[in-house]
Structures are given as structure tokens and as C-alpha cells.
Design a protein around this motif. Structure first.
Motif, PDB file in Angstrom:
ATOM      1  N   ILE A  91       1.033  -1.219   0.052  1.00 31.86           N
ATOM      2  CA  ILE A  91      -0.049  -0.022  -0.016  1.00 31.86           C
ATOM      3  C   ILE A  91       1.042   1.089   0.187  1.00 31.86           C
ATOM      4  CG2 ILE A  91      -1.788   1.084   1.361  1.00 31.86           C
ATOM      5  CD1 ILE A  91      -2.496  -1.434   2.381  1.00 31.86           C
ATOM      6  N   LYS A  92       0.550   2.187  -0.801  1.00 35.01           N
ATOM      7  CA  LYS A  92       1.325   3.238  -0.992  1.00 35.01           C
ATOM      8  C   LYS A  92       0.980   4.375  -1.007  1.00 35.01           C
ATOM      9  CE  LYS A  92       4.041   0.611  -4.860  1.00 35.01           C
ATOM     10  NZ  LYS A  92       4.436   0.562  -6.354  1.00 35.01           N
ATOM     11  N   GLU A  93       1.702   5.657  -1.078  1.00 36.07           N
ATOM     12  CA  GLU A  93       1.004   7.072  -1.157  1.00 36.07           C
ATOM     13  C   GLU A  93       0.246   7.223  -2.352  1.00 36.07           C
ATOM     14  OE1 GLU A  93       0.873   8.828   1.583  1.00 36.07           O
ATOM     15  OE2 GLU A  93       2.375   8.346   2.715  1.00 36.07           O
ATOM     16  N   PRO A  94      -0.699   8.062  -2.333  1.00 34.92           N
ATOM     17  CA  PRO A  94      -1.205   8.866  -1.286  1.00 34.92           C
ATOM     18  C   PRO A  94      -2.324   8.250  -0.358  1.00 34.92           C
ATOM     19  CG  PRO A  94      -2.669   9.115  -3.198  1.00 34.92           C
ATOM     20  CD  PRO A  94      -1.436   8.087  -3.577  1.00 34.92           C
ATOM     21  N   LEU A  95      -2.417   6.946  -0.637  1.00 34.11           N
ATOM     22  CA  LEU A  95      -3.343   6.168   0.330  1.00 34.11           C
ATOM     23  C   LEU A  95      -3.054   6.039   1.852  1.00 34.11           C
ATOM     24  CD1 LEU A  95      -5.926   4.742   0.330  1.00 34.11           C
ATOM     25  CD2 LEU A  95      -4.987   2.643  -0.527  1.00 34.11           C
ATOM     26  N   LEU A  96      -1.565   5.874   2.028  1.00 33.39           N
ATOM     27  CA  LEU A  96      -1.287   5.865   3.385  1.00 33.39           C
ATOM     28  C   LEU A  96      -1.477   7.019   4.146  1.00 33.39           C
ATOM     29  CD1 LEU A  96       2.104   3.889   3.156  1.00 33.39           C
ATOM     30  CD2 LEU A  96       0.219   3.191   4.254  1.00 33.39           C
ATOM     31  N   THR A  97      -1.241   8.192   3.365  1.00 34.12           N
ATOM     32  CA  THR A  97      -1.636   9.461   4.227  1.00 34.12           C
ATOM     33  C   THR A  97      -3.133   9.641   4.344  1.00 34.12           C
ATOM     34  OG1 THR A  97       0.379  10.355   3.408  1.00 34.12           O
ATOM     35  CG2 THR A  97      -1.347  11.873   4.176  1.00 34.12           C
ATOM     36  N   ASP A  98      -3.815   9.611   3.018  1.00 36.55           N
ATOM     37  CA  ASP A  98      -5.304   9.701   3.081  1.00 36.55           C
ATOM     38  C   ASP A  98      -6.275   8.910   4.003  1.00 36.55           C
ATOM     39  OD1 ASP A  98      -4.439  11.774   1.075  1.00 36.55           O
ATOM     40  OD2 ASP A  98      -5.359  10.672  -0.454  1.00 36.55           O
ATOM     41  N   LEU A  99      -5.711   7.935   4.121  1.00 39.92           N
ATOM     42  CA  LEU A  99      -6.771   6.754   4.911  1.00 39.92           C
ATOM     43  C   LEU A  99      -5.913   6.320   6.142  1.00 39.92           C
ATOM     44  CD1 LEU A  99      -9.643   6.009   4.463  1.00 39.92           C
ATOM     45  CD2 LEU A  99      -8.624   3.856   3.603  1.00 39.92           C
ATOM     46  N   PRO A 100      -6.264   6.449   7.242  1.00 38.85           N
ATOM     47  CA  PRO A 100      -5.714   5.860   8.361  1.00 38.85           C
ATOM     48  C   PRO A 100      -5.593   4.228   8.239  1.00 38.85           C
ATOM     49  CG  PRO A 100      -7.311   7.451   9.458  1.00 38.85           C
ATOM     50  CD  PRO A 100      -7.455   7.248   7.889  1.00 38.85           C
ATOM     51  N   MET A 101      -4.839   3.627   8.322  1.00 33.91           N
ATOM     52  CA  MET A 101      -4.764   1.937   8.120  1.00 33.91           C
ATOM     53  C   MET A 101      -4.304   1.499   9.440  1.00 33.91           C
ATOM     54  SD  MET A 101      -5.429   1.170   4.975  1.00 33.91           S
ATOM     55  CE  MET A 101      -5.800   1.934   3.278  1.00 33.91           C
ATOM     56  N   LEU A 102      -5.035   0.379   9.904  1.00 36.42           N
ATOM     57  CA  LEU A 102      -4.902  -0.262  11.134  1.00 36.42           C
ATOM     58  C   LEU A 102      -4.727  -1.865  10.420  1.00 36.42           C
ATOM     59  CD1 LEU A 102      -7.783   0.505  13.592  1.00 36.42           C
ATOM     60  CD2 LEU A 102      -5.400   1.501  13.364  1.00 36.42           C
ATOM     61  N   VAL A 133      -2.060  -4.993  16.844  1.00 33.60           N
ATOM     62  CA  VAL A 133      -2.901  -3.988  15.904  1.00 33.60           C
ATOM     63  C   VAL A 133      -1.942  -2.981  15.996  1.00 33.60           C
ATOM     64  CG1 VAL A 133      -4.843  -2.729  15.516  1.00 33.60           C
ATOM     65  CG2 VAL A 133      -5.172  -4.804  16.698  1.00 33.60           C
ATOM     66  N   MET A 134      -1.535  -2.647  14.654  1.00 33.77           N
ATOM     67  CA  MET A 134      -0.609  -1.507  14.431  1.00 33.77           C
ATOM     68  C   MET A 134      -0.895  -0.427  13.345  1.00 33.77           C
ATOM     69  SD  MET A 134       2.093  -3.621  12.200  1.00 33.77           S
ATOM     70  CE  MET A 134       3.086  -2.240  11.572  1.00 33.77           C
ATOM     71  N   ARG A 135      -0.359   0.832  13.271  1.00 34.84           N
ATOM     72  CA  ARG A 135      -0.632   1.551  12.196  1.00 34.84           C
ATOM     73  C   ARG A 135       0.435   1.051  10.828  1.00 34.84           C
ATOM     74  NH1 ARG A 135       1.194   6.765  13.802  1.00 34.84           N
ATOM     75  NH2 ARG A 135      -0.588   7.123  15.230  1.00 34.84           N
ATOM     76  N   LEU A 136      -0.302   1.003   9.897  1.00 34.98           N
ATOM     77  CA  LEU A 136       0.451   0.589   8.725  1.00 34.98           C
ATOM     78  C   LEU A 136       1.309   1.627   8.216  1.00 34.98           C
ATOM     79  CD1 LEU A 136       0.576  -1.944   6.872  1.00 34.98           C
ATOM     80  CD2 LEU A 136      -0.892  -0.690   5.104  1.00 34.98           C
ATOM     81  N   THR A 137       2.653   1.473   7.994  1.00 37.67           N
ATOM     82  CA  THR A 137       3.548   2.552   7.519  1.00 37.67           C
ATOM     83  C   THR A 137       3.988   1.979   6.302  1.00 37.67           C
ATOM     84  OG1 THR A 137       5.271   1.814   8.853  1.00 37.67           O
ATOM     85  CG2 THR A 137       3.942   3.558   9.478  1.00 37.67           C
ATOM     86  N   GLU A 138       5.076   2.671   5.539  1.00 36.61           N
ATOM     87  CA  GLU A 138       5.929   2.174   4.593  1.00 36.61           C
ATOM     88  C   GLU A 138       6.881   1.034   4.501  1.00 36.61           C
ATOM     89  OE1 GLU A 138       7.742   5.453   2.619  1.00 36.61           O
ATOM     90  OE2 GLU A 138       6.040   6.059   1.397  1.00 36.61           O
ATOM     91  N   GLY A 139       7.413   0.758   5.900  1.00 38.63           N
ATOM     92  CA  GLY A 139       8.135  -0.294   6.308  1.00 38.63           C
ATOM     93  C   GLY A 139       7.438  -1.585   6.660  1.00 38.63           C
ATOM     94  N   LEU A 140       8.002  -2.535   6.338  1.00 35.81           N
ATOM     95  CA  LEU A 140       7.726  -3.737   6.484  1.00 35.81           C
ATOM     96  C   LEU A 140       7.182  -4.149   7.901  1.00 35.81           C
ATOM     97  CD1 LEU A 140       6.867  -6.556   5.351  1.00 35.81           C
ATOM     98  CD2 LEU A 140       9.213  -7.395   5.696  1.00 35.81           C
ATOM     99  N   ASP A 141       5.921  -3.986   8.289  1.00 34.91           N
ATOM    100  CA  ASP A 141       5.457  -4.249   9.678  1.00 34.91           C
ATOM    101  C   ASP A 141       5.996  -3.719  10.820  1.00 34.91           C
ATOM    102  OD1 ASP A 141       3.393  -6.194   8.640  1.00 34.91           O
ATOM    103  OD2 ASP A 141       4.994  -7.703   8.648  1.00 34.91           O
ATOM    104  N   SER A 142       6.532  -2.404  10.392  1.00 33.44           N
ATOM    105  CA  SER A 142       7.273  -1.508  11.607  1.00 33.44           C
ATOM    106  C   SER A 142       6.643  -0.422  12.005  1.00 33.44           C
ATOM    107  CB  SER A 142       8.768  -1.054  10.640  1.00 33.44           C
ATOM    108  OG  SER A 142       8.440  -0.311   9.603  1.00 33.44           O
TER     109      SER A 142
END
Length: 313
Positions: A91-102, A133-142
Motif C-alpha cells: 500500500i503506497k502513497e497517497p493512500l497511506l496518508t489519506d486513509l488511516p490504516m490499522l 494491531v498497528m498503524r500501517l507504514t511504508e516499512g515492513l510491519d514496522s
């Protein structure tokens, strides 16, 4: 607060069922397209897609959730938060910024980030695992973690027994996280930098039980790959003998790769350390059976292939 559920696997399907039965029923489920599966290579929907259809939830299938049509589908559904579980797409930008991801991840982060956390925990002989349960970021499960819960792994537990316990726990935790998010009370903590391990995808080489290794490690592998992937021994003639249930035992040592019939109907395989006692197996082209039935019909196989390059315990 409308949410979208992004998932693919059977594990993700079970979490979806719990979410659908809560006050946070998804407005949209996103999965990859149907793909060929099984020996006949017929097109089949991902398990999460099948669950969405069964539950009557709108479904969007896409090869990339980052494509414009996928972004439009999320917007049209009025989605305000995304829930990700065993999705398999970056999952890439802009989706990561536009939509909070759990993101629901079945391990005790930062241990076992990556594709196969349940299998790798079992293969390593871990005594505990859990769900984060974590916030999704660009890193691998980080990303930062909001909720964590632990489970003890039972001594003989297989993937097929552990995964449902984790998916049930994960579904309940996701409902809790969404309620807290809606109330504005969901907090996050960064993962520690110490203790990071990676759960690499299970490759064909991981399925082979090499008697040069220790019996304990081989028994862990059998548990980790049963029943969904399957572990096997490579026989001297090149055939593969599937192993579905086994335990490590001490006692009179056999040379690595030597096979004998045990006193209780088990198939004994000498290992680099200890003996692997196989109680259920699957011969080539046949159904799974008790080792005792196999031994009555064929006797112990010829010496099992051993990789000379493997360093013995």
C-alpha cells in the motif's frame, strides 16, 4: 465510521467474519483478483473474497489497491479508516496518508515481521506468540503498535490449530481498536529496535525435512506446515514422503537418514541429533494414513536422503 477491509488469506477471512458481526461491519472488502488454484488450475476467489460474498458485503477485487479505480471505490464507499490483514499488496502513497490504516499482524512485534509469522514462530520453537494491531507504514510491519495480546503455543500445536486461535483473537482486537479509534482514544507506541526478526515466505526448500538437522527442529517444521503446506522427506529413490505428524525423541541413536519401524507403529528416522518419530504420513499419490498402516504395507523406506552440506548439531 465507515471502514474498508483489505485482506486475502483464510486467516483474513476469519477476522473479517468477526468484524462483520460487530458494530464495525465493513462498507467494502478489497481483495486481489481470482487466480488459478489446485491441480486443475481453475480460477478461484481468495478466501476473504469468498467470505465477503457469503456475508453480503460489497467487494472490490484489484491487482493493486493503489490504482485510480481502487481509490475511487474506497471514496465512493465513504471509507474513513482501512483495516489490513494478510493482504499481500504493498500500500503506497497517497493512500497511506489519506486513509488511516490499522494492520492486524499475528506475532509479537517486532518479532516475526513479514509474510509467514505463524509458521516461522512454530519453526523456531517459540513458546509464545500473539497478535498486534498497528498503524500501517511504508516499512515492513514496522509501524507503531496500538494493541498487543499474547497466547501460549501448546507443545504439540500445529499451524492448523494455532491460526484459528490467533484469527479469533485478532478479530476481537480489531473491533476494540476501531471502537477506540472512533472515540479518539486509540494510542500508539513505536516498536523497539531490539529483537527484530523477519518471517520470510515459506519456500519449497523449507518443506524438506533433512535428517542432517536435529529431530526437534524437524518436528517443529512439521507442526508449522501442517496441514496447509506440508513437510516431506526425500527418499533415496527421489520420491517424497509427506509427514503430517511427528515428534522428536531420545533413545538409541540411528545414523542420519536411516529408517526403522518403531515399537508402537511409528516410523523412526535417524537425525543429526535425536530421532524423528513419525506417526502420520502421506505416501506419494495416496491419502494421509497412520505410519503403522504404511509400515504394514511397505515396511520402512530405504535410507532417506541427507544433505551433506548441512551442518549437523
Amino acid at each position: 465510521m465507515a471502514n474498508a477491509y483489505l485482506g486475502t488469506s483464510g486467516f483474513a477471512a476469519e477476522v473479517l467474519r468477526i468484524l462483520a458481526g460487530s458494530e464495525h461491519r465493513p462498507a467494502l472488502v478489497v481483495t486481489p483478483p481470482d487466480r488459478p488454484r489446485g491441480r486443475g488450475r481453475k480460477l478461484a476467489a481468495p478466501p476473504a473474497a469468498e467470505a465477503a460474498l457469503e456475508l453480503g458485503i460489497p467487494l472490490h477485487q484489484t491487482s493493486s489497491v493503489n490504482q485510480p479505480d481502487s481509490l475511487a471505490a474506497l471514496a465512493d464507499a465513504g471509507v474513513e479508516v482501512g483495516c489490513v490483514c494478510a493482504f499481500g499488496q504493498l500500500i503506497k502513497e497517497p493512500l497511506l496518508t489519506d486513509l488511516p490504516m490499522l494492520n492486524i499482524h499475528p506475532s509479537l512485534l517486532p518479532r516475526w515481521r513479514g509474510a509467514a509469522p505463524i509458521e516461522r514462530a512454530l519453526m523456531a520453537g517459540d513458546e509464545r506468540t500473539g497478535v498486534c494491531v498497528m498503524r500501517l507504514t511504508e516499512g515492513l510491519d514496522s509501524g507503531p503498535v496500538a494493541l498487543t495480546a499474547e497466547l501460549a503455543i501448546e507443545p504439540t500445536e500445529t499451524f492448523g490449530e494455532l491460526a484459528p486461535r490467533l484469527s479469533t483473537l485478532g478479530g476481537r482486537m480489531l473491533v476494540e481498536a476501531l471502537s477506540a479509534h472512533a472515540a479518539g482514544t486509540l494510542g500508539f507506541e513505536e516498536q523497539p529496535e531490539e529483537g527484530v526478526t523477519y518471517a520470510e515466505k515459506i519456500e519449497p526448500a523449507d518443506r524438506r525435512l533433512d535428517p542432517a538437522c536435529g529431530a526437534r527442529e524437524l518436528a517443529w517444521t512439521v507442526r508449522a506446515l501442517t496441514p496447509h503446506i506440508g513437510a516431506h522427506l526425500e527418499l533415496a529413490g527421489g520420491e517424497r514422503l509427506g509427514v503430517r505428524e511427528a515428534r522428536a525423541q531420545d533413545g538409541p541413536a540411528l545414523e542420519p537418514g536411516v529408517a526403522e519401524a518403531g515399537p508402537e507403529g511409528e516410523l523412526l528416522i535417524g537425525c543429526g541429533e535425536g530421532t524423528l518419530a513419525i506417526t502420520r504420513l502421506q505416501p506419494p499419490g495416496r491419502r494421509e494414513m497412520a505410519a503403522a498402516d504404511y509400515l504394514r504395507g511397505k515396511g520402512p523406506p530405504a535410507d532417506v536422503a541427507v544433505d551433506p552440506a548441512v551442518e549437523r548439531p
